[in-house]
Motif scaffolding. Sequence first.
Motif, PDB file in Angstrom:
ATOM      1  N   VAL A 189     -42.216  34.557  14.586  1.00  0.00           N
ATOM      2  CA  VAL A 189     -41.090  33.683  14.916  1.00  0.00           C
ATOM      3  C   VAL A 189     -40.113  34.470  15.783  1.00  0.00           C
ATOM      4  N   ILE A 190     -39.704  33.893  16.910  1.00  0.00           N
ATOM      5  CA  ILE A 190     -38.619  34.491  17.688  1.00  0.00           C
ATOM      6  C   ILE A 190     -37.366  33.649  17.476  1.00  0.00           C
ATOM      7  N   THR A 211     -41.097  40.391   7.546  1.00  0.00           N
ATOM      8  CA  THR A 211     -40.933  41.590   8.372  1.00  0.00           C
ATOM      9  C   THR A 211     -39.963  41.272   9.497  1.00  0.00           C
ATOM     10  N   LEU A 212     -38.850  41.976   9.543  1.00  0.00           N
ATOM     11  CA  LEU A 212     -37.807  41.725  10.539  1.00  0.00           C
ATOM     12  C   LEU A 212     -37.821  42.813  11.595  1.00  0.00           C
ATOM     13  N   ILE A 213     -37.883  42.398  12.847  1.00  0.00           N
ATOM     14  CA  ILE A 213     -37.761  43.320  13.981  1.00  0.00           C
ATOM     15  C   ILE A 213     -36.503  42.948  14.740  1.00  0.00           C
ATOM     16  N   ALA A 214     -35.519  43.814  14.731  1.00  0.00           N
ATOM     17  CA  ALA A 214     -34.277  43.572  15.459  1.00  0.00           C
ATOM     18  C   ALA A 214     -34.417  44.151  16.861  1.00  0.00           C
ATOM     19  N   VAL A 240     -43.511  37.535  10.619  1.00  0.00           N
ATOM     20  CA  VAL A 240     -42.755  38.518  11.395  1.00  0.00           C
ATOM     21  C   VAL A 240     -41.690  37.774  12.185  1.00  0.00           C
ATOM     22  N   VAL A 241     -40.424  38.129  11.982  1.00  0.00           N
ATOM     23  CA  VAL A 241     -39.318  37.553  12.749  1.00  0.00           C
ATOM     24  C   VAL A 241     -38.832  38.593  13.746  1.00  0.00           C
ATOM     25  N   VAL A 242     -38.832  38.203  15.022  1.00  0.00           N
ATOM     26  CA  VAL A 242     -38.260  39.059  16.066  1.00  0.00           C
ATOM     27  C   VAL A 242     -36.912  38.471  16.436  1.00  0.00           C
TER      28      VAL A 242
END
Length: 298
Positions: free
Chosen positions: A10-11, A58-61, A36-38
């Motif tokens: 997900v973006i 899972t969060l990617i900032a 996974v959230v970007v």
Amino acid sequence: MGDARLTVVVITHNRCGELDRTLSSLERLPERPPVVVVDNGSSDGTCELVATRHPDVTLIAAGTNLGAVGRNVGVRRAHTAYVAFCDDDTWYDPGALSRAADLLDAHPTLAVVTGSILVEPSGTLDAICEEMASSPLQRPPGLPGHPLLSFLAGVSVVRRSAFLAAGGFSERLWLGGEEELLACDLVRAGWHLAYVPEVVAHHQASALRDAHLRRRHGIRNTLWFTWLRRPPASALRRTGRLLVRLPRDRVSVQGVLDALRGVPWVVRERHAVPPEIEQGYRLLEESQLSGRSRRYVS
């Protein structure tokens, strides 16, 4: 036990409330996919919300707005055979992801499965689905659904290896019609794309969007794709037909000027498709130009 074949990527950008709804929906799916959230540089507390309300995500900032390229980041983080793309204002029906994975398992040349879209809160079928279902393209023997030469990223499941081999979404296109170029390069590499109505997704369009900027980028990216991949005569014809249809306003002018500023890059990167693929684009042109889903208004 869930479905270990898929990861959902997900973006998002500054849509904290809508992302919360989407993640809650994904967490209720019987497939129980890893998510996974970007986060594309949100300033509305998105990262804090994900960490506190959805700790298994899972969060990617990213720290900045990568646009569609955020999906590339998410795909690289995933370790499953397939990746389902989801926007912060879309979500999938229970069972839809496993249905798409089954099709990808059964058809090794299939790279993308695009689902049907129910527009919420009304639950009506999106007009783009009617266009995809009436595709004039010839369906390869044995493949499911309706053949495509592009796809809708927010409601599509992709084969991770094919996506990565094709290079993912272009940094130059950023966001807005970014799928067409990637889809073309997948097809050129021998992959197939299909619209499968039985894979059902939902879309409740966010009001938190800059519609004018999205239209501007859509015009630019449509022109860039046309100049990058269509043979000269077709590129000229499609450019003329697009320009005739555009509203006579500032946003259209900005989109065309943006495209013209990229001409040196286009010349360097241009790689026209072979005749057999170009024939498909010509078949699709009439339905695209007359369809209700491409009005270039904002």
